[in-house]
Design a protein around this motif. Structure first.
Motif, PDB file in Angstrom:
ATOM      1  N   GLU A  27     -12.521 125.877   4.147  1.00 43.56           N
ATOM      2  CA  GLU A  27     -12.963 124.793   3.268  1.00 43.56           C
ATOM      3  C   GLU A  27     -12.797 123.429   3.947  1.00 43.56           C
ATOM      4  OE1 GLU A  27     -10.714 127.171   2.318  1.00 43.56           O
ATOM      5  OE2 GLU A  27     -12.180 128.403   1.236  1.00 43.56           O
ATOM      6  N   GLU A  28     -11.694 123.244   4.677  1.00 43.90           N
ATOM      7  CA  GLU A  28     -11.462 121.983   5.375  1.00 43.90           C
ATOM      8  C   GLU A  28     -12.509 121.773   6.470  1.00 43.90           C
ATOM      9  OE1 GLU A  28      -6.612 121.661   4.860  1.00 43.90           O
ATOM     10  OE2 GLU A  28      -7.449 122.910   6.458  1.00 43.90           O
ATOM     11  N   ALA A  31     -15.826 120.899   4.843  1.00 45.96           N
ATOM     12  CA  ALA A  31     -15.857 119.517   4.354  1.00 45.96           C
ATOM     13  C   ALA A  31     -16.114 118.546   5.512  1.00 45.96           C
ATOM     14  CB  ALA A  31     -14.542 119.180   3.645  1.00 45.96           C
TER      15      ALA A  31
END
Length: 136
Positions: A27-28, A31
């Motif tokens: 997810e990081e 993003a």
């Protein structure tokens, strides 16, 4: 040209491989990639985008240097160098100050807290097109 820097450890963490610090989560990383995509798209829409490329991890690099007139090839990563050019974005805009504004937006790139243990920076340098020096 806006030059972005990284290290082999940054590439490893972004790929989900822990090293000296924790690995980025999927997810990081997503993003960060989404932010960069939006940043590039805004430059395309403003007409300031010329080109952008990411470079492979330093482990895939080779350095060629002369020793006593003989080229010597060394595979990466470079033992004596922590950071390398990780990618670049070329913009064509009205001024060096505008290029600085564009690059400063990268300070808001999403990242895990552990990823900013070292100083963060990008460099901006005009491309020499064999013309008069740009006004700074």
């Amino acid at each position: 040209m806006i030059m972005l820097y990284g290290s082999q450890q940054d590439y490893d963490a972004l790929a989900g491989r822990p090293g000296d610090g924790p690995a980025w989560s999927a997810e990081e990383a997503a993003a960060m990639h989404a932010f960069m995509g939006e940043w590039n798209e805004e430059l395309v829409k403003s007409g300031e985008f010329v080109d952008a490329q990411g470079l492979t991890a330093p482990v895939h690099a080779r350095r060629i240097r002369l020793r006593e007139g003989v080229p010597v090839v060394t595979d990466g990563p470079y033992a004596e160098t922590e950071e390398v050019l990780a990618g670049y974005t070329i913009v064509e805009c009205d001024s060096f100050d505008r290029a600085t504004q564009i690059a400063a937006r990268l300070a808001n790139t999403p990242h895990p807290e552990s990823a900013v243990a070292r100083d963060w920076y990008v460099d901006i340098r005009p491309i020499d097109e064999w013309q008069a020096e740009p006004e700074l």
